[in-house]
Design a protein around this motif. Sequence first.
Motif, PDB file in Angstrom:
ATOM      1  N   GLN A  72       0.863   9.738  -2.884  1.00 51.11           N
ATOM      2  CA  GLN A  72       1.102  10.879  -2.008  1.00 51.11           C
ATOM      3  C   GLN A  72       1.912  10.483  -0.771  1.00 51.11           C
ATOM      4  OE1 GLN A  72       0.463  14.162  -2.410  1.00 51.11           O
ATOM      5  NE2 GLN A  72      -0.240  13.773  -4.519  1.00 51.11           N
ATOM      6  N   LYS A  73       2.344   9.240  -0.698  1.00 48.25           N
ATOM      7  CA  LYS A  73       3.169   8.777   0.423  1.00 48.25           C
ATOM      8  C   LYS A  73       2.546   9.158   1.772  1.00 48.25           C
ATOM      9  CE  LYS A  73       5.768   6.966  -2.584  1.00 48.25           C
ATOM     10  NZ  LYS A  73       5.246   5.609  -2.885  1.00 48.25           N
ATOM     11  N   CYS A  74       1.271   8.840   1.898  1.00 45.42           N
ATOM     12  CA  CYS A  74       0.574   9.205   3.139  1.00 45.42           C
ATOM     13  C   CYS A  74       0.249   7.967   3.964  1.00 45.42           C
ATOM     14  CB  CYS A  74      -0.672  10.027   2.846  1.00 45.42           C
ATOM     15  SG  CYS A  74      -2.033   9.071   2.199  1.00 45.42           S
ATOM     16  N   ILE A  75       0.927   6.845   3.684  1.00 45.48           N
ATOM     17  CA  ILE A  75       0.702   5.629   4.468  1.00 45.48           C
ATOM     18  C   ILE A  75       1.950   5.352   5.308  1.00 45.48           C
ATOM     19  CG2 ILE A  75       0.207   3.163   4.383  1.00 45.48           C
ATOM     20  CD1 ILE A  75      -1.385   3.649   1.852  1.00 45.48           C
ATOM     21  N   VAL A  76       1.741   5.239   6.619  1.00 49.00           N
ATOM     22  CA  VAL A  76       2.880   5.063   7.518  1.00 49.00           C
ATOM     23  C   VAL A  76       2.956   3.614   8.007  1.00 49.00           C
ATOM     24  CG1 VAL A  76       3.073   7.471   8.242  1.00 49.00           C
ATOM     25  CG2 VAL A  76       1.504   5.962   9.454  1.00 49.00           C
ATOM     26  N   PRO A  77       4.183   3.032   8.037  1.00 46.70           N
ATOM     27  CA  PRO A  77       4.366   1.654   8.486  1.00 46.70           C
ATOM     28  C   PRO A  77       3.919   1.486   9.938  1.00 46.70           C
ATOM     29  CG  PRO A  77       6.365   2.457   7.398  1.00 46.70           C
ATOM     30  CD  PRO A  77       5.469   3.652   7.614  1.00 46.70           C
ATOM     31  N   GLY A  78       3.580   0.274  10.277  1.00 49.13           N
ATOM     32  CA  GLY A  78       3.105  -0.026  11.636  1.00 49.13           C
ATOM     33  C   GLY A  78       2.358  -1.345  11.585  1.00 49.13           C
ATOM     34  N   ALA A  79       1.793  -1.716  12.671  1.00 47.02           N
ATOM     35  CA  ALA A  79       1.032  -2.955  12.715  1.00 47.02           C
ATOM     36  C   ALA A  79      -0.348  -2.642  13.289  1.00 47.02           C
ATOM     37  CB  ALA A  79       1.742  -4.005  13.577  1.00 47.02           C
ATOM     38  N   CYS A 132       0.837  -1.208   0.000  1.00 49.82           N
ATOM     39  CA  CYS A 132       0.000   0.000   0.000  1.00 49.82           C
ATOM     40  C   CYS A 132       0.866   1.250   0.000  1.00 49.82           C
ATOM     41  CB  CYS A 132      -0.954  -0.006   1.197  1.00 49.82           C
ATOM     42  SG  CYS A 132      -0.106  -0.151   2.798  1.00 49.82           S
ATOM     43  N   ALA A 133       1.851   1.279   0.888  1.00 55.52           N
ATOM     44  CA  ALA A 133       2.724   2.451   0.995  1.00 55.52           C
ATOM     45  C   ALA A 133       3.510   2.657  -0.303  1.00 55.52           C
ATOM     46  CB  ALA A 133       3.675   2.294   2.180  1.00 55.52           C
ATOM     47  N   GLU A 134       3.919   1.558  -0.912  1.00 56.90           N
ATOM     48  CA  GLU A 134       4.632   1.601  -2.194  1.00 56.90           C
ATOM     49  C   GLU A 134       3.746   2.217  -3.281  1.00 56.90           C
ATOM     50  OE1 GLU A 134       7.787   0.842  -4.819  1.00 56.90           O
ATOM     51  OE2 GLU A 134       7.751   0.607  -2.624  1.00 56.90           O
ATOM     52  N   ALA A 135       2.469   1.838  -3.286  1.00 56.08           N
ATOM     53  CA  ALA A 135       1.554   2.286  -4.347  1.00 56.08           C
ATOM     54  C   ALA A 135       1.075   3.713  -4.148  1.00 56.08           C
ATOM     55  CB  ALA A 135       0.351   1.344  -4.396  1.00 56.08           C
ATOM     56  N   CYS A 136       1.098   4.207  -2.933  1.00 59.13           N
ATOM     57  CA  CYS A 136       0.465   5.503  -2.619  1.00 59.13           C
ATOM     58  C   CYS A 136       1.174   6.653  -3.328  1.00 59.13           C
ATOM     59  CB  CYS A 136       0.481   5.745  -1.113  1.00 59.13           C
ATOM     60  SG  CYS A 136      -0.196   7.362  -0.672  1.00 59.13           S
ATOM     61  N   TYR A 175      -0.326  -1.013   9.139  1.00 59.65           N
ATOM     62  CA  TYR A 175      -0.019   0.247   8.476  1.00 59.65           C
ATOM     63  C   TYR A 175      -1.209   1.207   8.651  1.00 59.65           C
ATOM     64  CZ  TYR A 175       4.314  -1.143   6.017  1.00 59.65           C
ATOM     65  OH  TYR A 175       5.596  -1.481   5.710  1.00 59.65           O
ATOM     66  N   ALA A 176      -0.966   2.493   8.483  1.00 57.31           N
ATOM     67  CA  ALA A 176      -2.070   3.444   8.691  1.00 57.31           C
ATOM     68  C   ALA A 176      -2.075   4.522   7.609  1.00 57.31           C
ATOM     69  CB  ALA A 176      -1.939   4.089  10.070  1.00 57.31           C
ATOM     70  N   VAL A 177      -3.267   4.877   7.157  1.00 55.40           N
ATOM     71  CA  VAL A 177      -3.445   5.961   6.183  1.00 55.40           C
ATOM     72  C   VAL A 177      -3.589   7.276   6.939  1.00 55.40           C
ATOM     73  CG1 VAL A 177      -4.913   6.875   4.341  1.00 55.40           C
ATOM     74  CG2 VAL A 177      -4.639   4.389   4.599  1.00 55.40           C
ATOM     75  N   CYS A 209      -4.156   1.985  -2.715  1.00 53.41           N
ATOM     76  CA  CYS A 209      -3.784   1.131  -1.573  1.00 53.41           C
ATOM     77  C   CYS A 209      -4.711  -0.075  -1.485  1.00 53.41           C
ATOM     78  CB  CYS A 209      -3.793   1.940  -0.271  1.00 53.41           C
ATOM     79  SG  CYS A 209      -5.331   2.832   0.054  1.00 53.41           S
ATOM     80  N   ALA A 210      -6.011   0.179  -1.653  1.00 55.76           N
ATOM     81  CA  ALA A 210      -6.977  -0.923  -1.581  1.00 55.76           C
ATOM     82  C   ALA A 210      -6.805  -1.868  -2.767  1.00 55.76           C
ATOM     83  CB  ALA A 210      -8.401  -0.370  -1.541  1.00 55.76           C
ATOM     84  N   GLU A 211      -6.529  -1.296  -3.941  1.00 59.66           N
ATOM     85  CA  GLU A 211      -6.358  -2.147  -5.126  1.00 59.66           C
ATOM     86  C   GLU A 211      -5.113  -3.026  -5.017  1.00 59.66           C
ATOM     87  OE1 GLU A 211      -6.478   0.051  -8.825  1.00 59.66           O
ATOM     88  OE2 GLU A 211      -8.512   0.793  -8.462  1.00 59.66           O
ATOM     89  N   GLN A 212      -4.060  -2.513  -4.384  1.00 56.90           N
ATOM     90  CA  GLN A 212      -2.782  -3.233  -4.359  1.00 56.90           C
ATOM     91  C   GLN A 212      -2.610  -4.159  -3.157  1.00 56.90           C
ATOM     92  OE1 GLN A 212      -0.625  -3.141  -6.895  1.00 56.90           O
ATOM     93  NE2 GLN A 212      -2.039  -1.784  -7.971  1.00 56.90           N
TER      94      GLN A 212
END
Lengths: 203, 203
Positions: B167-174, B161-165, B176-178, B189-192
């Motif tokens: 606008q780079k608005c997805i942050v790693p975590g457990a 998701c973060a790779e596809a975004c 990940y978060a938009v 993000c949803a498509e990928q």
Amino acid sequence: MDEKARKYVELFRTVKIASAATVDGAGRPRSRIINVMLAGGDGMVIVTSRGKPFWKQLTDTGEVALSAMCPDCQSLKFLGKVEVLDRTWVDRVFEANPGMNEVYPGESRYALDAFRIYAGHGEWFDLLHYPIRRESFAYGGCAEERCGFAITAACTGCGACAEACPQKCIVPGAPYAVERSHCLQCGLCAEQCPAGAVERLHP
Amino acid sequence: MDEKARKYVELFRTVKIASAATVDGAGRPRSRIINVMLAGGDGMVIVTSRGKPFWKQLTDTGEVALSAMCPDCQSLKFLGKVEVLDRTWVDRVFEANPGMNEVYPGESRYALDAFRIYAGHGEWFDLLHYPIRRESFAYGGCAEERCGFAITAACTGCGACAEACPQKCIVPGAPYAVERSHCLQCGLCAEQCPAGAVERLHP
């Protein structure tokens, strides 16, 4: 597309910034600012990404209403039908609108679908200069929309309508006549006519 | 009305030129350029004349969607509920917008009805500066609208998701978060996501 429609379609592209209105799944109006990305004899092209409510509303209903303010204070409005285009059109849009690469860099542009507004009808309206003026246009097999007011043979020639008209666009005669291209569509003529001779053309 | 909503309501008035979208009797979207005539803690006030399709659509549905482009390229959109006001409000509108006298001189102003947009929710959106930014607002008892995407506990942390975004608005975590205030809502993000962990919040 005739020359008149082409002129206004190209004006939408010149202005570029327009609002696009759709109807959502609950039947409510929805509106947002968009760019008219391409325009020509085949209609106008807009884009939106598959993740957005706008995309769903466009594909669910097949319809969009545009409106735009022109630089010299004339306004445009339009109701049209949309069809989705293949992704080569996304590339054409990006070529004509290179700023799009900053928002959707690289392959991410294919999150977007391009839609052609292939048919519709609209109106240009100048409220700033006297006499105010409106002109209708249509393309893609749609008819121009008939709006405003008309005076029927029931007119007694009393002149109450012309007296009431804030834009003085009603000319004496038998019957009196509304110059529809200069009409505000305020409805005072119909409200003031004692003979009920003023007919409303739009629903 | 809270301070945030008030700021955006007043921004609509500052811009003044907006599009107003309604749904017509056939369920189609309709849109035209209008002026936001008054704005404050009670909402926004617009006017239209009883002769116009816009008046009928407003009174039939009680709803209007506004959108506007701000001078520095941020956009506003809004969906609200309207109520008709008494004619003293037409006078207040003309006092605050004296140019209206040129279009509707003298008593003809009373062809207009004033409508208060007494409740609704909207969003301000800055697509010009990185990171892009959106902010929701609401007033009159309406809730802010929840839109965009959220990542659920099904996230495996693969980072697609973060790779596809774009606008780079997805942050790693457990998981990940938009960062929804910086999200385009493009849906990549949803498509990928191979785990189906990205949930769409809007219909």
